[in-house]
Design an enzyme around this catalytic site. Structure first.
Site, PDB file in Angstrom:
ATOM      1  N   VAL A   1      16.463  -6.374   1.423  1.00  0.00           N
ATOM      2  CA  VAL A   1      17.250  -5.622   0.455  1.00  0.00           C
ATOM      3  C   VAL A   1      18.606  -6.301   0.224  1.00  0.00           C
ATOM      4  CG1 VAL A   1      18.425  -3.418   0.055  1.00  0.00           C
ATOM      5  CG2 VAL A   1      16.079  -3.436   0.876  1.00  0.00           C
TER       6      VAL A   1
ATOM      7  N   THR B   1      18.080   2.695   3.241  1.00  0.00           N
ATOM      8  CA  THR B   1      17.518   4.053   3.140  1.00  0.00           C
ATOM      9  C   THR B   1      17.996   4.854   4.340  1.00  0.00           C
ATOM     10  OG1 THR B   1      15.622   3.105   2.035  1.00  0.00           O
ATOM     11  CG2 THR B   1      15.357   5.332   2.897  1.00  0.00           C
TER      12      THR B   1
ATOM     13  N   GLU C   1      17.828   1.474  -3.232  1.00  0.00           N
ATOM     14  CA  GLU C   1      17.155   0.319  -3.832  1.00  0.00           C
ATOM     15  C   GLU C   1      15.647   0.558  -3.837  1.00  0.00           C
ATOM     16  OE1 GLU C   1      18.398  -2.250  -5.463  1.00  0.00           O
ATOM     17  OE2 GLU C   1      16.278  -2.515  -5.809  1.00  0.00           O
TER      18      GLU C   1
ATOM     19  N   GLU D   1       8.685  -5.764  -1.909  1.00  0.00           N
ATOM     20  CA  GLU D   1       8.557  -7.121  -1.395  1.00  0.00           C
ATOM     21  C   GLU D   1       7.469  -7.836  -2.197  1.00  0.00           C
ATOM     22  OE1 GLU D   1       8.099  -7.131   2.863  1.00  0.00           O
ATOM     23  OE2 GLU D   1       9.767  -5.745   3.072  1.00  0.00           O
TER      24      GLU D   1
ATOM     25  N   ASN E   1       9.403   7.281  -2.265  1.00  0.00           N
ATOM     26  CA  ASN E   1       8.519   6.545  -1.356  1.00  0.00           C
ATOM     27  C   ASN E   1       7.431   7.444  -0.775  1.00  0.00           C
ATOM     28  OD1 ASN E   1       9.620   4.087  -1.768  1.00  0.00           O
ATOM     29  ND2 ASN E   1      10.682   3.938   0.184  1.00  0.00           N
TER      30      ASN E   1
ATOM     31  N   GLY F   1      -7.384   1.100   0.178  1.00  0.00           N
ATOM     32  CA  GLY F   1      -7.280  -0.036   1.092  1.00  0.00           C
ATOM     33  C   GLY F   1      -7.276   0.411   2.533  1.00  0.00           C
TER      34      GLY F   1
ATOM     35  N   CYS G   1       8.893  -0.019   4.390  1.00  0.00           N
ATOM     36  CA  CYS G   1       9.425   1.225   3.794  1.00  0.00           C
ATOM     37  C   CYS G   1       8.538   2.447   3.986  1.00  0.00           C
ATOM     38  CB  CYS G   1       9.682   1.024   2.310  1.00  0.00           C
ATOM     39  SG  CYS G   1      11.075  -0.048   2.008  1.00  0.00           S
TER      40      CYS G   1
ATOM     41  N   ARG H   1       5.575  -6.079   9.182  1.00  0.00           N
ATOM     42  CA  ARG H   1       5.927  -4.780   9.759  1.00  0.00           C
ATOM     43  C   ARG H   1       4.895  -3.716   9.362  1.00  0.00           C
ATOM     44  NH1 ARG H   1      12.154  -4.516   8.075  1.00  0.00           N
ATOM     45  NH2 ARG H   1      11.407  -6.001   6.526  1.00  0.00           N
TER      46      ARG H   1
HETATM   47  C1  UDX Z   1       7.702  -0.007  -1.387  1.00  0.00           C
HETATM   48  C2  UDX Z   1       8.091   0.685  -2.705  1.00  0.00           C
HETATM   49  O1  UDX Z   1       7.108   0.367  -3.711  1.00  0.00           O
HETATM   50  C3  UDX Z   1       9.472   0.243  -3.148  1.00  0.00           C
HETATM   51  O2  UDX Z   1       9.851   0.928  -4.332  1.00  0.00           O
HETATM   52  C4  UDX Z   1      10.459   0.553  -2.026  1.00  0.00           C
HETATM   53  O3  UDX Z   1      11.752   0.123  -2.365  1.00  0.00           O
HETATM   54  C5  UDX Z   1      10.023  -0.116  -0.729  1.00  0.00           C
HETATM   55  O4  UDX Z   1       8.685   0.280  -0.404  1.00  0.00           O
HETATM   56  P1  UDX Z   1       6.827  -2.426  -0.627  1.00  0.00           P
HETATM   57  O5  UDX Z   1       6.655  -1.796   0.722  1.00  0.00           O
HETATM   58  O6  UDX Z   1       7.523  -3.731  -0.722  1.00  0.00           O
HETATM   59  O7  UDX Z   1       7.620  -1.413  -1.607  1.00  0.00           O
HETATM   60  O8  UDX Z   1       5.375  -2.648  -1.279  1.00  0.00           O
HETATM   61  P2  UDX Z   1       4.352  -1.806  -2.176  1.00  0.00           P
HETATM   62  O9  UDX Z   1       3.834  -2.710  -3.223  1.00  0.00           O
HETATM   63  O10 UDX Z   1       4.904  -0.527  -2.628  1.00  0.00           O
HETATM   64  O11 UDX Z   1       3.162  -1.551  -1.133  1.00  0.00           O
HETATM   65  C6  UDX Z   1       3.331  -0.769   0.036  1.00  0.00           C
HETATM   66  C7  UDX Z   1       2.020  -0.606   0.770  1.00  0.00           C
HETATM   67  O12 UDX Z   1       1.118   0.200   0.039  1.00  0.00           O
HETATM   68  C8  UDX Z   1       1.278  -1.920   1.044  1.00  0.00           C
HETATM   69  O13 UDX Z   1       0.706  -1.855   2.329  1.00  0.00           O
HETATM   70  C9  UDX Z   1       0.208  -1.957  -0.031  1.00  0.00           C
HETATM   71  O14 UDX Z   1      -0.918  -2.710   0.340  1.00  0.00           O
HETATM   72  C10 UDX Z   1      -0.129  -0.464  -0.131  1.00  0.00           C
HETATM   73  N1  UDX Z   1      -0.696  -0.073  -1.422  1.00  0.00           N
HETATM   74  C11 UDX Z   1       0.070  -0.124  -2.552  1.00  0.00           C
HETATM   75  C12 UDX Z   1      -2.000   0.374  -1.473  1.00  0.00           C
HETATM   76  O15 UDX Z   1      -2.716   0.421  -0.459  1.00  0.00           O
HETATM   77  N2  UDX Z   1      -2.495   0.784  -2.682  1.00  0.00           N
HETATM   78  C13 UDX Z   1      -1.767   0.756  -3.831  1.00  0.00           C
HETATM   79  O16 UDX Z   1      -2.293   1.159  -4.887  1.00  0.00           O
HETATM   80  C14 UDX Z   1      -0.447   0.280  -3.763  1.00  0.00           C
END
Ligand code: UDX
Length: 437
Positions: free
Chosen positions: A12, A122, A152, A156, A212, A257, A264, A331
């Site tokens: 971040v 956060t 924010e 990632e 989130n 999945g 997060c 993580r």
């Molecule tokens: C998330 C939020 O999207 C973001 O707005 C916040 O600031 C931080 O947390 P991030 O953790 O980087 O972002 O990735 P994201 O693409 O949201 O995916 C999070 C998890 O959910 C991953 O493990 C991903 O594989 C899973 N996921 C996401 C699913 O299993 N299915 C989906 O449809 C979307």
């Protein structure tokens, strides 16, 4: 344009500092990790984040972005101090705020003229107020400052684009003067008509957790529907597509999945459960999401056992160690749960990831790490695709089949077509499409 100090050069902090410099501000990013700052100074980027190096280089060259370990000086020189330090889960799931208090303390020590303390990490609802009280206590009643919450929402893997083109900017503040300063910080977005939400500090803090937790709930919901699809012979992708046509639902974040991971969703859902408890009420929904997600991760090995009942002494190939593609972040990666459980069952693991091996090694130093997907599959009794990296989407399946001892393929990201995989002779499992003919 403002003089800004960003404290913390994690995902971040580094991306925000860089993005704010790209918006024309003068930014100094500070960290107590000397090694990290030295690397940044010579142009090395400590995280894998597509596109970040280019934006850092261009802003360093334009002299809008600097890196330093001298936090006192950086605060003294800046009008806006952004705290982007880590808030990892503590013992009971609540956010550990040690680093936030440390930044507030050093801010107070260096407060001579008016400054804005911005919380980007956060943090639980109410933290902004506590930060304000702490600074007031340390800096005295004449000290001139404001505390702002500016959560924010970057993801990632697409962090640079998300920061430069956000869906909204949230500013939680009690003083219009601080709000105006923040609008100046984000002037470029303001001119581009990005929606601004101006509210109080508590509301801004809660927006982040609510967003989130809602997304985590959406993923968990479709994961459960996928599990049901597997039992009743339905196709989760068609269900999700049709659900998504309803504008009230939207098609995003409906991809099933092995459970969500990352820096997060796991920590924020756990922290929100604690925030509810502290407020004297319960979130039955978020509590269930946390529990169901744990179950989803654990279920991957059960699913494998349906295809390969006895795992003792078997070799299992794992493709993907990061929690999602385009990041080296491991993580709360579902791969950790799956690998631990495979080892408990007496299986041997051969694994590969395009960028996350070094990070994974910190927790799992003794695994058999391979240099590509094919080496990982060589001689294995089954392969589990855990992360949907592009290079796993275009595997030479003929070659994979030849390399495997038995052609068992568990695709936890539903990258491949079940019918085609079966036609190719694989014993193929997926999440929510297993029985599709
Ligand atoms: C998330 C939020 O999207 C973001 O707005 C916040 O600031 C931080 O947390 P991030 O953790 O980087 O972002 O990735 P994201 O693409 O949201 O995916 C999070 C998890 O959910 C991953 O493990 C991903 O594989 C899973 N996921 C996401 C699913 O299993 N299915 C989906 O449809 C979307």
């Amino acid at each position: 344009m403002k003089r800004i100090c960003v404290v913390g050069t994690g995902y971040v902090g580094l991306v925000s500092g860089t993005g704010l410099a790209d918006f024309g501000n003068h930014v100094v990013c500070v960290d107590i990790d000397k090694d990290k700052i030295e690397r940044l100074k010579i142009g090395e980027i400590p995280i894998y984040e597509p596109g970040l190096k280019e934006v850092i280089d261009r802003n360093v060259q334009a002299e809008r972005l600097r890196f330093s370990t001298n936090i006192d000086k950086a605060i003294q020189e800046s009008e806006v101090i952004i705290s982007a330090v880590g808030t990892p889960p503590g013992e009971g799931g609540e956010a550990d705020l040690q680093s936030v208090w440390a930044v507030a303390t050093v801010f107070a020590k260096n407060l001579k003229d008016y400054k804005v303390f911005v919380n980007k990490s956060t943090v639980p609802v109410g933290t902004g107020r506590k930060v304000y009280e702490l600074i007031r206590e340390l800096a005295g009643h004449n000290a001139s400052f404001d505390v702002v919450s500016n959560p924010e929402f970057l993801r990632e893997g697409s962090a640079v684009r998300d920061f430069l083109h956000p869906d909204r900017v949230v500013i939680g503040s009690t003083n219009p003067k601080a709000t105006e300063i923040m609008k100046d910080v984000y002037k470029v977005l303001y001119l581009r008509k990005t929606p601004y939400i101006e509210t109080n500090i508590e509301t801004a803090e809660l927006i982040k957790y609510a967003s989130n937790a809602f997304l985590a709930t959406k993923i968990t919901f479709i994961n459960e529907i996928a599990n049901l699809c597997d039992k009743v012979g339905a196709d989760v992708h068609v269900v999700a597509e049709a659900m998504g046509q309803d504008g009230r639902i939207s098609p995003k974040f409906l991809h099933p999945g092995p459970g969500y991971g990352g820096s997060c969703f796991p920590k924020d859902t756990m922290a929100l459960v604690e925030i509810f408890k502290e407020a004297g009420i319960r979130s039955r929904v978020v509590e269930s999401v946390v529990e169901a997600n744990e179950h989803q991760k654990a279920m991957v090995v059960d699913r494998l056992k349906e295809l390969l009942p006895d795992l003792k002494g078997k070799v299992i190939a794992i493709l993907g160690l990061s929690f999602k593609p385009n990041t080296n972040d491991t993580r709360f990666s579902p791969s950790k749960v799956v690998i631990s459980s495979l080892m408990k069952e007496g299986a041997r693991v051969q694994c590969y990831d395009p960028v996350a091996i070094n990070d994974f090694k910190r927790e799992f130093p003794d695994l058999d790490y391979k240099k590509n997907a094919y080496d990982a599959c060589k001689g294995a009794d089954a392969v589990i695709l855990m992360t949907e990296w592009n290079e796993f989407r275009g595997l030479d399946l003929g070659e994979i089949k030849k390399l495997l001892k038995t052609p068992i393929f568990l695709d936890t990201r539903n990258v491949y077509d079940p019918k085609e995989m079966r036609e190719r002779g694989f014993t193929y499992g997926s999440i929510g499409r297993t029985f599709i003919r």
